[in-house]
Structures are given as C-alpha cells and as structure tokens.
Design an enzyme around this catalytic site. Structure first.
Site, short mmCIF file in Angstrom:
data_model
loop_
_atom_site.label_atom_id
_atom_site.label_comp_id
_atom_site.label_asym_id
_atom_site.label_seq_id
_atom_site.Cartn_x
_atom_site.Cartn_y
_atom_site.Cartn_z
N LYS A 42 4.44 1.13 -7.68
CA LYS A 42 5.29 1.10 -8.87
C LYS A 42 6.76 0.97 -8.46
O LYS A 42 7.12 1.21 -7.30
CB LYS A 42 5.09 2.40 -9.67
CG LYS A 42 5.53 3.67 -8.93
CD LYS A 42 5.09 4.93 -9.67
CE LYS A 42 5.52 6.19 -8.94
NZ LYS A 42 4.92 7.40 -9.51
N ARG A 140 3.33 16.55 -18.59
CA ARG A 140 3.95 15.24 -18.80
C ARG A 140 3.02 14.40 -19.67
O ARG A 140 3.31 14.14 -20.82
CB ARG A 140 4.21 14.61 -17.42
CG ARG A 140 5.05 13.38 -17.43
CD ARG A 140 5.52 13.00 -16.04
NE ARG A 140 4.45 12.58 -15.13
CZ ARG A 140 4.65 12.09 -13.92
NH1 ARG A 140 5.89 11.95 -13.44
NH2 ARG A 140 3.65 11.72 -13.14
N TYR A 278 40.12 4.04 -5.14
CA TYR A 278 40.44 4.56 -6.47
C TYR A 278 40.70 6.06 -6.45
O TYR A 278 40.00 6.82 -5.76
CB TYR A 278 39.26 4.34 -7.42
CG TYR A 278 39.03 2.91 -7.85
CD1 TYR A 278 40.01 2.19 -8.52
CD2 TYR A 278 37.81 2.30 -7.59
CE1 TYR A 278 39.77 0.89 -8.92
CE2 TYR A 278 37.56 0.99 -7.99
CZ TYR A 278 38.56 0.29 -8.66
OH TYR A 278 38.31 -0.99 -9.06
N MET A 326 32.53 -0.30 -7.15
CA MET A 326 31.34 -0.97 -7.67
C MET A 326 30.71 -1.89 -6.62
O MET A 326 29.49 -1.93 -6.47
CB MET A 326 31.67 -1.78 -8.94
CG MET A 326 30.43 -2.37 -9.60
SD MET A 326 30.79 -3.41 -11.02
CE MET A 326 31.23 -2.20 -12.25
C1 LIG Z 1 4.39 8.20 -8.50
C2 LIG Z 1 3.06 8.85 -8.53
C3 LIG Z 1 2.33 9.07 -7.35
C4 LIG Z 1 2.92 8.86 -5.97
O1 LIG Z 1 3.74 9.97 -5.65
P1 LIG Z 1 4.29 10.21 -4.16
O2 LIG Z 1 4.89 11.56 -4.20
O3 LIG Z 1 5.33 9.16 -3.93
O4 LIG Z 1 3.14 10.06 -3.25
C5 LIG Z 1 1.03 9.53 -7.46
N1 LIG Z 1 0.50 9.81 -8.66
C6 LIG Z 1 1.18 9.66 -9.82
C7 LIG Z 1 0.54 10.02 -11.11
C8 LIG Z 1 2.50 9.19 -9.79
O5 LIG Z 1 3.18 9.05 -10.93
#
Ligand SMILES: *Cc1c(COP(=O)(O)O)cnc(C)c1O
Length: 387
Positions: A42, A140, A278, A326
C-alpha cells in the site's frame, strides 16, 4: 542526457530491489513453510514504488499482496501482478465492480457494506472474495468482538455467518490487526485470543475460513503464536525491524531498501554573523562554507527538521542550517574538505532514517512514505541501476 541522469540530477530515492529480495528471503524463513507470506505494498509500497516492489515480491515467492485502496489493486493488475490481492481498507460499495472485475479480495468489517457488495455481485452474476475483519482492540474497522459475554459473542458470530452466506460473496478469510504489538504483550495476546474465539464460534456454526491471519511486521517477529495461516509483512520488507529504533536491537540482518540522495547545487562561503534561511533562525558562529541542497518540504523533507538534523556529505554528518524551505535547504560543510556543486548528499539511509524519525517526532513508517511524487525513484536490480 539519459533518463537515469535526469532522475539523478536533483533529488532522488534509490530503491535497492536486491536488498528487498534479501529481506523477503530472510523473512520467509520466520514462517512455517505452509504459512502464507503477504507483502504489504500500500501507499506506493511505503514510498518505495508499488509496481517494482510488487514484482519483486511476486518473483521471490510471496503468496499474497495487500493494498489499502481498490485503485491500488487495479494498478497492480494492470501491471501484470497475478498474486491474490487483499484490500485492507474499509470496503467501498461504489468500487464493487472493480473488486469483481480485477479480482481484488476486499476486507469487510460491517454488515451494511457487505450487503452492498453482495447486491452488486448477485445482480450482475459476479463474485467478490472477502476477508472478514474482526475488531479485537484496534477500534478502527471490523466486527467488534466483545469481552467475556458469551451471548454477545454468539450473536456477533451469527451476524458474521450471515455476511459469509450472502449471495455473490465468498468469505475466504478472517483477520484482525494488533494495536500495540510493539510493547503491550498482554493486550496483543488478548487480541489474538479474540480472533481465535471468533474462528471457533464460526467453525461451530459451520463456516471454516481458509485463511485466518493477525500479525503484521512486529507481530510476526515477536509473536510466533500469531502467525496462524498468514503473516502480513510491511515495514520489515523495506528493511527496518522496529519503527522507532530501526535495526539497532535486531540481529535479523534486514537491509534498508531506500536511500534518498540530493545533488548539491551551490557551495557558498559566508562570513560569521550571517543568518540562514527564512525567519533567520540560524546565525553563523564562524566564517562558514554552506552547501545548498535542492530538497525541501515539497520533496518530503520534514520542515520540523529545520536546525535539527544532519545529512551525510562525503560520509561526514553535516548539520542542516536554518529552516527547510519548500524546495531547498542548507547544510554546514565548513569541516568537510573539497565539497563542490554536483556532489551528492545522502539525506536518508538505513542509518539516518531512525534519526530523522526521532527528530521529527514520528516513526520510520511515516519517514519512508514521505519522499513526494517529485522525487524520482531509481531502482537497483542485480546491481544495475534503472529508472
Ligand atoms: C499497514 C498494515 C499492515 C502492515 O503493517 P507493518 O507494521 O508495516 O508491517 C498489516 N496489516 C494491516 C491491516 C495494515 O493496515
């Protein structure tokens, strides 16, 4: 000028796919041979380039990939990724056609969205694979699994069973996510226990899941009991055994995959008393040599590292002077011999990434995601560099 020269002309991220391969092979050995290996790609593979990382995973024995959004999964499919893909994010019924047509397995954590996916699948004669998400303490997403109350547990299991039996859905898996694998052993065990209870309850009701999974990176490293049918590897793939300390306390031999580099655009000789950048937050305490680096917060250099970080130039740590802008920032090279425009500074590597994370008040997960779209990714594979 070649594409590679262009990519490495300003600020770029080198992604060493040979090191990624090494990490995949190293991590595979932590699992039983029958336990599946899922690589999390992801968020552009945590900033490392989703397609190239996914191909490396596919070519080196990963069984599954995971994304956070359906469009990420679609992009993988359009780039010849054939492994099963799990979308970890909340199910979005609008995207049901994409799940079905691109064979993306969707996490499902509530009845309403499950019904919407089912309605689409059943009405079009298609099928959508799902993994049931159980909320065991992350709060969540997922079906909330209760504490201690057996009646409530049975009721939840029946709700999940109804979802599993909806037309057009194939409930292949069930999973949860740990909230505090990196510290709270007792809570992590309680979360694992809940997932196993949920599996038992569903089994008693007649539904057997093919793949039950719970552990992300730290879960796999620290909780062998939590491996179940599959481990979900994220940060560790990219070379860090801990999101705060990196590999400081690890003997796994993981290799950080990303190195961010920037090519010095100018070297200036400035007198004592000159203020830098800055807001004039730094005043030179001596006659100084200052290197200008073409990397700023729009490239993913956290502005909070202003006056609070050092980059490597000629293998020497050089403090950032004044505010990060930036598109540029300045570093003190007074004590480094012979620095000139065109020389390369290492902004983040395996050693610096944990320091940057600490000084920026964040974790390595966020740091590796931070190089922006303006920073070209340059890949090293079989020792050869390409864009
Ligand atoms: C992002 C995620 C992972 C991977 O997490 P890491 O700590 O990077 O290994 C695994 N399971 C879910 C549900 C996630 O959202």
């Amino acid at each position: 000028m070649t594409d590679l020269e262009l990519a490495a002309s300003r600020t770029w991220a080198e992604i060493n796919l040979d090191d990624l391969t090494h990490n995949i092979i190293t991590l595979r050995k932590l699992l039983n041979p029958s336990t599946k290996f899922l690589g999390v790609v992801k968020a552009n593979a945590y900033g490392h380039g989703m397609i190239q990382c996914a191909r490396t995973l596919q070519d080196n024995g990963a069984d599954w990939l995971a994304v956070a959004t359906v469009p990420e999964g679609v992009e993988l499919r359009k780039n010849s990724i054939t492994l099963p893909i799990l979308c970890l994010g909340q199910a979005n019924p609008l995207l049901a056609p994409l799940m079905a047509d691109f064979n993306i397995t969707q996490a499902v954590g509530d009845t309403e969205n499950a019904k919407a996916l089912s309605d689409f699948a059943a009405s079009t004669g298609k099928s959508i694979r799902i993994h049931i998400k159980i909320d065991t303490g992350m709060s969540r997403t997922g079906f909330y699994w209760p504490h201690n109350d057996d009646t409530l547990k049975l009721q939840t299991a029946k709700t999940i069973l109804e979802v599993c039996n909806l037309p057009g859905l194939y409930a292949e898996g069930m999973f949860t996510h740990f909230a505090a694998a990196d510290g709270d052993t007792e809570f992590t065990h309680s979360q694992l226990k809940k997932l196993i209870e949920a599996r038992e309850c569903l089994r008693n009701l007649g539904h057997e899941f093919k793949i039950v999974h719970s552990a992300a990176s730290i879960g796999v490293l620290d909780y062998p009991d939590a491996h179940l049918d599959m481990g979900r590897f994220g940060l560790v793939l990219y070379g860090y055994a801990s999101t705060e300390t990196g590999n400081e306390d690890s003997n796994l031999g993981l290799r950080p995959v990303m190195t961010v580099k920037s090519r010095i655009t100018a070297v200036r000789h400035l007198p004592e008393g000159t203020t830098i950048s800055y807001g004039r937050t730094h005043t030179l305490k001596r006659d100084s040599v200052v290197a200008v680096l073409p990397m700023g917060y729009a490239d993913g250099m956290p502005r909070v590292l202003s006056n609070n970080y050092s980059v490597k130039i000629h293998d020497t740590l050089c403090p950032i002077l004044g505010r990060v802008c930036m598109d540029m920032m300045m570093a003190d090279v007074t004590d480094v011999e012979g620095v000139k425009a065109g020389d390369v500074a290492v902004i983040f590597d395996g050693e610096l990434m944990p320091v940057a994370a600490k000084n920026a008040g964040t974790i390595i997960h966020e740091m590796v995601c931070s190089p922006s779209a303006r920073v070209p990714r340059v890949y090293i594979s079989n020792g050869k560099m390409s864009v």
